[in-house]
Design a protein around this motif. Structure first.
Motif, PDB file in Angstrom:
ATOM      1  N   GLU A  39     -19.279  -6.613   2.852  1.00  0.00           N
ATOM      2  CA  GLU A  39     -18.075  -5.894   3.265  1.00  0.00           C
ATOM      3  C   GLU A  39     -17.907  -4.699   2.341  1.00  0.00           C
ATOM      4  OE1 GLU A  39     -16.059  -6.445   5.768  1.00  0.00           O
ATOM      5  OE2 GLU A  39     -16.998  -8.315   6.427  1.00  0.00           O
ATOM      6  N   GLY A  40     -17.327  -3.634   2.859  1.00  0.00           N
ATOM      7  CA  GLY A  40     -16.981  -2.506   2.015  1.00  0.00           C
ATOM      8  C   GLY A  40     -15.817  -2.870   1.109  1.00  0.00           C
ATOM      9  N   VAL A  41     -15.657  -2.173   0.009  1.00  0.00           N
ATOM     10  CA  VAL A  41     -14.589  -2.467  -0.943  1.00  0.00           C
ATOM     11  C   VAL A  41     -13.220  -2.366  -0.274  1.00  0.00           C
ATOM     12  CG1 VAL A  41     -13.490  -1.718  -3.083  1.00  0.00           C
ATOM     13  CG2 VAL A  41     -15.969  -1.767  -2.921  1.00  0.00           C
ATOM     14  N   SER A  42     -13.031  -1.367   0.580  1.00  0.00           N
ATOM     15  CA  SER A  42     -11.724  -1.196   1.217  1.00  0.00           C
ATOM     16  C   SER A  42     -11.365  -2.397   2.094  1.00  0.00           C
ATOM     17  CB  SER A  42     -11.698   0.093   2.029  1.00  0.00           C
ATOM     18  OG  SER A  42     -12.690   0.057   3.031  1.00  0.00           O
ATOM     19  N   ALA A  43     -12.361  -3.077   2.662  1.00  0.00           N
ATOM     20  CA  ALA A  43     -12.093  -4.238   3.510  1.00  0.00           C
ATOM     21  C   ALA A  43     -11.551  -5.418   2.714  1.00  0.00           C
ATOM     22  CB  ALA A  43     -13.365  -4.651   4.244  1.00  0.00           C
ATOM     23  N   LEU A  44     -11.750  -5.415   1.405  1.00  0.00           N
ATOM     24  CA  LEU A  44     -11.277  -6.514   0.562  1.00  0.00           C
ATOM     25  C   LEU A  44      -9.785  -6.428   0.278  1.00  0.00           C
ATOM     26  CD1 LEU A  44     -14.259  -6.644  -1.949  1.00  0.00           C
ATOM     27  CD2 LEU A  44     -13.877  -8.065   0.076  1.00  0.00           C
ATOM     28  N   ASP A  45      -9.184  -5.263   0.550  1.00  0.00           N
ATOM     29  CA  ASP A  45      -7.739  -5.056   0.380  1.00  0.00           C
ATOM     30  C   ASP A  45      -7.284  -5.396  -1.043  1.00  0.00           C
ATOM     31  OD1 ASP A  45      -5.298  -4.175   1.330  1.00  0.00           O
ATOM     32  OD2 ASP A  45      -4.680  -6.161   2.037  1.00  0.00           O
ATOM     33  N   LEU A  46      -8.043  -4.921  -2.019  1.00  0.00           N
ATOM     34  CA  LEU A  46      -7.747  -5.218  -3.417  1.00  0.00           C
ATOM     35  C   LEU A  46      -6.710  -4.284  -4.027  1.00  0.00           C
ATOM     36  CD1 LEU A  46     -11.387  -5.828  -4.670  1.00  0.00           C
ATOM     37  CD2 LEU A  46      -9.652  -7.547  -4.137  1.00  0.00           C
ATOM     38  N   ALA A  47      -6.602  -3.093  -3.496  1.00  0.00           N
ATOM     39  CA  ALA A  47      -5.736  -2.090  -4.113  1.00  0.00           C
ATOM     40  C   ALA A  47      -4.533  -1.810  -3.220  1.00  0.00           C
ATOM     41  CB  ALA A  47      -6.515  -0.810  -4.371  1.00  0.00           C
ATOM     42  N   ARG A  48      -3.669  -2.781  -3.126  1.00  0.00           N
ATOM     43  CA  ARG A  48      -2.450  -2.619  -2.347  1.00  0.00           C
ATOM     44  C   ARG A  48      -1.346  -2.153  -3.293  1.00  0.00           C
ATOM     45  NH1 ARG A  48      -0.876  -7.786   0.621  1.00  0.00           N
ATOM     46  NH2 ARG A  48      -3.126  -7.956   0.557  1.00  0.00           N
ATOM     47  N   PRO A  49      -0.948  -0.878  -3.211  1.00  0.00           N
ATOM     48  CA  PRO A  49       0.061  -0.380  -4.162  1.00  0.00           C
ATOM     49  C   PRO A  49       1.428  -1.010  -3.903  1.00  0.00           C
ATOM     50  CG  PRO A  49      -0.443   1.293  -2.523  1.00  0.00           C
ATOM     51  CD  PRO A  49      -1.372   0.151  -2.272  1.00  0.00           C
ATOM     52  N   PRO A  50       2.214  -1.153  -4.955  1.00  0.00           N
ATOM     53  CA  PRO A  50       3.562  -1.719  -4.777  1.00  0.00           C
ATOM     54  C   PRO A  50       4.461  -0.740  -4.013  1.00  0.00           C
ATOM     55  CG  PRO A  50       3.237  -0.985  -7.036  1.00  0.00           C
ATOM     56  CD  PRO A  50       1.921  -0.815  -6.332  1.00  0.00           C
ATOM     57  N   ARG A  51       5.515  -1.275  -3.449  1.00  0.00           N
ATOM     58  CA  ARG A  51       6.495  -0.463  -2.717  1.00  0.00           C
ATOM     59  C   ARG A  51       7.881  -0.698  -3.304  1.00  0.00           C
ATOM     60  NH1 ARG A  51       4.772   1.814   1.972  1.00  0.00           N
ATOM     61  NH2 ARG A  51       2.721   1.175   2.698  1.00  0.00           N
ATOM     62  N   ARG A  52       8.657   0.373  -3.284  1.00  0.00           N
ATOM     63  CA  ARG A  52      10.064   0.267  -3.696  1.00  0.00           C
ATOM     64  C   ARG A  52      10.853  -0.402  -2.569  1.00  0.00           C
ATOM     65  NH1 ARG A  52       8.643   5.265  -6.170  1.00  0.00           N
ATOM     66  NH2 ARG A  52       8.997   5.121  -8.411  1.00  0.00           N
ATOM     67  N   ALA A  53      12.074  -0.742  -2.855  1.00  0.00           N
ATOM     68  CA  ALA A  53      12.924  -1.402  -1.867  1.00  0.00           C
ATOM     69  C   ALA A  53      13.079  -0.567  -0.594  1.00  0.00           C
ATOM     70  CB  ALA A  53      14.287  -1.707  -2.473  1.00  0.00           C
ATOM     71  N   ASN A  54      13.017   0.770  -0.747  1.00  0.00           N
ATOM     72  CA  ASN A  54      13.171   1.653   0.419  1.00  0.00           C
ATOM     73  C   ASN A  54      11.855   1.860   1.175  1.00  0.00           C
ATOM     74  OD1 ASN A  54      11.710   3.378  -1.185  1.00  0.00           O
ATOM     75  ND2 ASN A  54      13.302   4.968  -1.337  1.00  0.00           N
ATOM     76  N   GLY A  55      10.776   1.187   0.739  1.00  0.00           N
ATOM     77  CA  GLY A  55       9.487   1.293   1.418  1.00  0.00           C
ATOM     78  C   GLY A  55       8.554   2.337   0.843  1.00  0.00           C
ATOM     79  N   GLU A  56       9.042   3.151  -0.079  1.00  0.00           N
ATOM     80  CA  GLU A  56       8.213   4.196  -0.686  1.00  0.00           C
ATOM     81  C   GLU A  56       7.111   3.570  -1.542  1.00  0.00           C
ATOM     82  OE1 GLU A  56       8.682   7.864  -3.908  1.00  0.00           O
ATOM     83  OE2 GLU A  56      10.458   6.772  -3.247  1.00  0.00           O
ATOM     84  N   VAL A  57       5.898   4.082  -1.386  1.00  0.00           N
ATOM     85  CA  VAL A  57       4.761   3.586  -2.155  1.00  0.00           C
ATOM     86  C   VAL A  57       4.856   4.083  -3.592  1.00  0.00           C
ATOM     87  CG1 VAL A  57       2.249   3.693  -2.418  1.00  0.00           C
ATOM     88  CG2 VAL A  57       3.257   3.409  -0.152  1.00  0.00           C
TER      89      VAL A  57
END
Length: 192
Positions: free
Chosen positions: A91-109
């Motif tokens: 699998e490609g690295v992106s398919a592993l979903d390892l780098a999911r950035p946090p989101r603020r309460a308003n949904g902003e990344v």
């Protein structure tokens, strides 16, 4: 593969080499991220090093004095053929979903790494660019007291690239010697 030097990784690589050898495969291990194998350099076994300042650059330099010149860098391989071992599909690295950035309460990344990515290039091309910039512009002043100035960009900025294997210590050594010679690069090569 290139040797690593953390004790549990040394044992892992020794085990992997034994398994591969028992399967009839030849293993070639190389000095990858250091200029000398740590087990081949023993500062405590040389009287000159023991008399010097323990833990100093001089202590290390005495230990490598009889190790000979640093070896030449190897050329990049023309291609890397896929082994015929029936490996599973990758699998490609992106398919592993390892780098999911946090989101603020308003949904902003929240992108904590934006500043680092803007400052540091990643990859072999960025490593070569940083090395070229240093040896052409910074190395000439590295041997002077100017390297300590906080208002100038005189540091090599290649440590992360060396840490992640994007440029090797031998490549850095060869580039510094080619541009600065032994004399012009002396302080830098002592620290490398």
């Amino acid at each position: 593969w290139n040797n690593v030097y953390t004790p549990w990784f040394v044992q892992r690589d020794n085990d992997a080499e034994a398994i591969l050898a028992s399967a009839g495969l030849n293993v070639h291990r190389k000095v990858g991220c250091v200029l000398h194998e740590p087990w081949a350099v023993r500062p405590d076994e040389r009287q000159e090093g023991v008399r010097g300042a323990f833990g100093s650059v001089g202590f290390w330099l005495h230990a490598i004095a009889d190790k000979g010149p640093i070896g030449e860098t190897l050329p990049a391989p023309a291609s890397l053929p896929r082994p015929e071992l029936g490996l599973p599909r990758s699998e490609g690295v992106s398919a592993l979903d390892l780098a999911r950035p946090p989101r603020r309460a308003n949904g902003e990344v929240v992108d904590w790494a934006a500043g680092i990515r803007a400052f540091w290039g990643v990859g072999e091309a960025a490593a070569q660019a940083a090395l070229t910039l240093f040896v052409t512009e910074g190395l000439i002043r590295f041997d002077s007291s100017e390297r300590h100035r906080a208002d100038c960009s005189l540091t090599a900025r290649i440590s992360p690239h060396m840490r992640w294997g994007e440029v090797s210590p031998r490549q850095v050594h060869a580039a510094a010697r080619a541009v600065g010679g032994e004399g012009g690069a002396r302080a830098f090569l002592r620290r490398l």
